[in-house]
Scaffold this motif. Structure first.
Motif, PDB file in Angstrom:
ATOM      1  N   ILE A 143       0.819  -1.215   0.000  1.00  0.00           N
ATOM      2  CA  ILE A 143       0.000   0.000   0.000  1.00  0.00           C
ATOM      3  C   ILE A 143       0.855   1.268   0.000  1.00  0.00           C
ATOM      4  CG2 ILE A 143      -0.306   0.248   2.496  1.00  0.00           C
ATOM      5  CD1 ILE A 143      -3.271   0.917   1.875  1.00  0.00           C
ATOM      6  N   ILE A 144       2.035   1.209   0.588  1.00  0.00           N
ATOM      7  CA  ILE A 144       2.886   2.401   0.644  1.00  0.00           C
ATOM      8  C   ILE A 144       3.491   2.712  -0.728  1.00  0.00           C
ATOM      9  CG2 ILE A 144       4.960   3.390   1.701  1.00  0.00           C
ATOM     10  CD1 ILE A 144       4.097   1.925   4.299  1.00  0.00           C
ATOM     11  N   PRO A 145       4.117   1.735  -1.414  1.00  0.00           N
ATOM     12  CA  PRO A 145       4.640   2.057  -2.751  1.00  0.00           C
ATOM     13  C   PRO A 145       3.541   2.404  -3.761  1.00  0.00           C
ATOM     14  CG  PRO A 145       5.609   0.017  -1.941  1.00  0.00           C
ATOM     15  CD  PRO A 145       4.537   0.415  -0.975  1.00  0.00           C
ATOM     16  N   LEU A 146       2.325   1.909  -3.553  1.00  0.00           N
ATOM     17  CA  LEU A 146       1.235   2.255  -4.475  1.00  0.00           C
ATOM     18  C   LEU A 146       0.954   3.756  -4.469  1.00  0.00           C
ATOM     19  CD1 LEU A 146      -1.338  -0.656  -4.104  1.00  0.00           C
ATOM     20  CD2 LEU A 146       0.018  -0.042  -6.111  1.00  0.00           C
ATOM     21  N   PHE A 188       4.678  19.714   4.814  1.00  0.00           N
ATOM     22  CA  PHE A 188       4.759  19.182   6.176  1.00  0.00           C
ATOM     23  C   PHE A 188       4.086  17.824   6.309  1.00  0.00           C
ATOM     24  CE2 PHE A 188       2.966  18.672  10.440  1.00  0.00           C
ATOM     25  CZ  PHE A 188       4.141  18.657  11.175  1.00  0.00           C
ATOM     26  N   MET A 189       2.953  17.629   5.646  1.00  0.00           N
ATOM     27  CA  MET A 189       2.225  16.363   5.748  1.00  0.00           C
ATOM     28  C   MET A 189       3.086  15.205   5.247  1.00  0.00           C
ATOM     29  SD  MET A 189      -1.072  15.227   6.371  1.00  0.00           S
ATOM     30  CE  MET A 189      -2.069  16.629   5.996  1.00  0.00           C
ATOM     31  N   GLY A 190       3.795  15.417   4.137  1.00  0.00           N
ATOM     32  CA  GLY A 190       4.682  14.378   3.606  1.00  0.00           C
ATOM     33  C   GLY A 190       5.826  14.081   4.550  1.00  0.00           C
ATOM     34  N   LYS A 191       6.392  15.133   5.154  1.00  0.00           N
ATOM     35  CA  LYS A 191       7.490  14.940   6.109  1.00  0.00           C
ATOM     36  C   LYS A 191       6.997  14.186   7.346  1.00  0.00           C
ATOM     37  CE  LYS A 191      10.145  19.002   4.790  1.00  0.00           C
ATOM     38  NZ  LYS A 191      10.708  20.275   5.220  1.00  0.00           N
ATOM     39  N   ALA A 192       5.814  14.534   7.830  1.00  0.00           N
ATOM     40  CA  ALA A 192       5.254  13.859   9.008  1.00  0.00           C
ATOM     41  C   ALA A 192       4.976  12.390   8.695  1.00  0.00           C
ATOM     42  CB  ALA A 192       3.976  14.564   9.454  1.00  0.00           C
ATOM     43  N   ALA A 193       4.466  12.115   7.496  1.00  0.00           N
ATOM     44  CA  ALA A 193       4.186  10.733   7.099  1.00  0.00           C
ATOM     45  C   ALA A 193       5.466   9.918   7.066  1.00  0.00           C
ATOM     46  CB  ALA A 193       3.513  10.715   5.724  1.00  0.00           C
ATOM     47  N   TRP A 252       2.707  -0.159  15.479  1.00  0.00           N
ATOM     48  CA  TRP A 252       1.535  -0.197  14.605  1.00  0.00           C
ATOM     49  C   TRP A 252       0.780   1.133  14.611  1.00  0.00           C
ATOM     50  CZ3 TRP A 252       0.532  -2.743  10.518  1.00  0.00           C
ATOM     51  CH2 TRP A 252       1.092  -4.001  10.325  1.00  0.00           C
ATOM     52  N   SER A 253       0.772   1.814  15.749  1.00  0.00           N
ATOM     53  CA  SER A 253       0.133   3.138  15.789  1.00  0.00           C
ATOM     54  C   SER A 253       0.831   4.095  14.826  1.00  0.00           C
ATOM     55  CB  SER A 253       0.179   3.717  17.203  1.00  0.00           C
ATOM     56  OG  SER A 253      -0.537   2.904  18.091  1.00  0.00           O
ATOM     57  N   LEU A 254       2.165   4.125  14.887  1.00  0.00           N
ATOM     58  CA  LEU A 254       2.922   4.993  13.985  1.00  0.00           C
ATOM     59  C   LEU A 254       2.765   4.565  12.532  1.00  0.00           C
ATOM     60  CD1 LEU A 254       6.216   5.430  16.067  1.00  0.00           C
ATOM     61  CD2 LEU A 254       4.534   7.206  15.534  1.00  0.00           C
ATOM     62  N   ALA A 255       2.744   3.256  12.288  1.00  0.00           N
ATOM     63  CA  ALA A 255       2.607   2.760  10.915  1.00  0.00           C
ATOM     64  C   ALA A 255       1.255   3.148  10.320  1.00  0.00           C
ATOM     65  CB  ALA A 255       2.791   1.241  10.876  1.00  0.00           C
ATOM     66  N   ILE A 256       0.188   2.977  11.101  1.00  0.00           N
ATOM     67  CA  ILE A 256      -1.155   3.309  10.597  1.00  0.00           C
ATOM     68  C   ILE A 256      -1.278   4.805  10.342  1.00  0.00           C
ATOM     69  CG2 ILE A 256      -3.606   3.371  11.236  1.00  0.00           C
ATOM     70  CD1 ILE A 256      -3.034   0.587  12.611  1.00  0.00           C
ATOM     71  N   TRP A 257      -0.796   5.628  11.290  1.00  0.00           N
ATOM     72  CA  TRP A 257      -0.799   7.075  11.074  1.00  0.00           C
ATOM     73  C   TRP A 257       0.063   7.436   9.867  1.00  0.00           C
ATOM     74  CZ3 TRP A 257      -3.722  10.955  12.338  1.00  0.00           C
ATOM     75  CH2 TRP A 257      -4.517  10.871  13.479  1.00  0.00           C
ATOM     76  N   GLY A 258       1.230   6.783   9.768  1.00  0.00           N
ATOM     77  CA  GLY A 258       2.133   7.063   8.654  1.00  0.00           C
ATOM     78  C   GLY A 258       1.503   6.752   7.312  1.00  0.00           C
ATOM     79  N   VAL A 259       0.837   5.601   7.200  1.00  0.00           N
ATOM     80  CA  VAL A 259       0.177   5.236   5.936  1.00  0.00           C
ATOM     81  C   VAL A 259      -0.922   6.248   5.609  1.00  0.00           C
ATOM     82  CG1 VAL A 259      -1.333   3.535   4.825  1.00  0.00           C
ATOM     83  CG2 VAL A 259       0.728   2.783   6.045  1.00  0.00           C
ATOM     84  N   GLY A 260      -1.737   6.602   6.611  1.00  0.00           N
ATOM     85  CA  GLY A 260      -2.800   7.578   6.371  1.00  0.00           C
ATOM     86  C   GLY A 260      -2.255   8.921   5.922  1.00  0.00           C
ATOM     87  N   LEU A 261      -1.240   9.417   6.613  1.00  0.00           N
ATOM     88  CA  LEU A 261      -0.644  10.701   6.245  1.00  0.00           C
ATOM     89  C   LEU A 261       0.058  10.622   4.886  1.00  0.00           C
ATOM     90  CD1 LEU A 261       0.869  11.789   9.686  1.00  0.00           C
ATOM     91  CD2 LEU A 261      -1.134  12.764   8.545  1.00  0.00           C
ATOM     92  N   TYR A 262       0.682   9.489   4.621  1.00  0.00           N
ATOM     93  CA  TYR A 262       1.401   9.295   3.352  1.00  0.00           C
ATOM     94  C   TYR A 262       0.433   9.397   2.173  1.00  0.00           C
ATOM     95  CZ  TYR A 262       5.502   7.455   0.843  1.00  0.00           C
ATOM     96  OH  TYR A 262       6.587   7.295   0.025  1.00  0.00           O
ATOM     97  N   TRP A 263      -0.701   8.716   2.302  1.00  0.00           N
ATOM     98  CA  TRP A 263      -1.702   8.774   1.232  1.00  0.00           C
ATOM     99  C   TRP A 263      -2.358  10.154   1.160  1.00  0.00           C
ATOM    100  CZ3 TRP A 263      -3.346   6.035  -2.902  1.00  0.00           C
ATOM    101  CH2 TRP A 263      -2.694   4.819  -3.121  1.00  0.00           C
ATOM    102  N   TRP A 264      -2.633  10.745   2.309  1.00  0.00           N
ATOM    103  CA  TRP A 264      -3.253  12.072   2.308  1.00  0.00           C
ATOM    104  C   TRP A 264      -2.315  13.099   1.666  1.00  0.00           C
ATOM    105  CZ3 TRP A 264      -7.755  13.866   2.023  1.00  0.00           C
ATOM    106  CH2 TRP A 264      -8.035  15.204   2.307  1.00  0.00           C
ATOM    107  N   SER A 265      -1.019  12.993   1.954  1.00  0.00           N
ATOM    108  CA  SER A 265      -0.069  13.922   1.330  1.00  0.00           C
ATOM    109  C   SER A 265      -0.036  13.710  -0.177  1.00  0.00           C
ATOM    110  CB  SER A 265       1.331  13.766   1.929  1.00  0.00           C
ATOM    111  OG  SER A 265       1.916  12.527   1.572  1.00  0.00           O
ATOM    112  N   GLY A 266      -0.187  12.463  -0.624  1.00  0.00           N
ATOM    113  CA  GLY A 266      -0.254  12.200  -2.067  1.00  0.00           C
ATOM    114  C   GLY A 266      -1.450  12.880  -2.709  1.00  0.00           C
TER     115      GLY A 266
END
Length: 196
Positions: A103-106, A131-136, A165-179
């Protein structure tokens, strides 16, 4: 006080660039540690060092006025390669599920259409990182060592699993939102280009 140095943007040999290059060289070493001898302690230490150097190179680039075009290319490249290498290594070791590794490379695949549009509009190959991308990226890079530690049967396994897992889930959400935000920025640039 920051003093603008002529040609500073074209510099190659800076401390932040050296840190980013060292991070890049650490990617194959990390994969070898994870998949070869399965030296988890060294792999986690290397991941933590990479995360720290990611923070440090940006801090030094701003503090010492050593930002450069090469640095803006190397830093996100090192981040992406560490993320991909870590996802691959952890998935192959069955430490994380394959859905997380995919899901992350997608999200990055979703962004492949942006550079050609930006070049056509005359803006260069990439938008500035927001900032959103950096936070992700920070969330993801901090989650990986913890997910690694969670895989071990020790007293720290459960706390590492919860925080990781908390950081990973937040990271995935922020990563996609920044995209999504990058595409919104491109849409606004396209609208501005069409306005006479």
């Amino acid at each position: 006080m920051n003093v603008e140095v002529p040609g500073a943007e074209d510099r190659i040999w800076t401390v932040p660039n050296a840190l980013s290059l060292a991070r890049l060289l650490g990617v194959p070493a990390f994969l070898w540690l994870v998949l070869g001898p399965k030296a988890d302690g060294w792999a986690v230490a290397l991941l933590m060092l990479a995360g720290f150097s990611d923070w440090l190179d940006g801090k030094l680039a701003r503090a010492w006025n050593q930002t450069s075009k090469l640095g803006r290319l190397l830093d996100p490249l090192a981040d992406r390669l560490y993320i991909l290498a870590t996802l691959l290594g952890l998935a192959l070791r069955d430490i994380i599920p394959w859905w997380l590794a995919l899901i992350i490379p997608l999200r990055d695949v979703m962004l492949l259409g942006i550079p050609p549009i930006l070049r056509r509009l005359g803006y260069g190959p990439a938008l500035p990182v927001h900032f959103m991308g950096k936070a992700a990226t920070a969330n993801l890079l901090y989650s990986f060592p913890l997910l690694f530690l969670a895989h071990h049967d020790a007293w720290y396994g459960d706390p590492a699993r919860i925080v990781g897992w908390s950081l990973a889930i937040w990271g995935v959400g922020l990563y996609w939102w920044s995209g999504v935000l990058y595409w919104v920025q491109v849409r606004q640039l396209l609208k501005g280009a069409k306005t006479p």
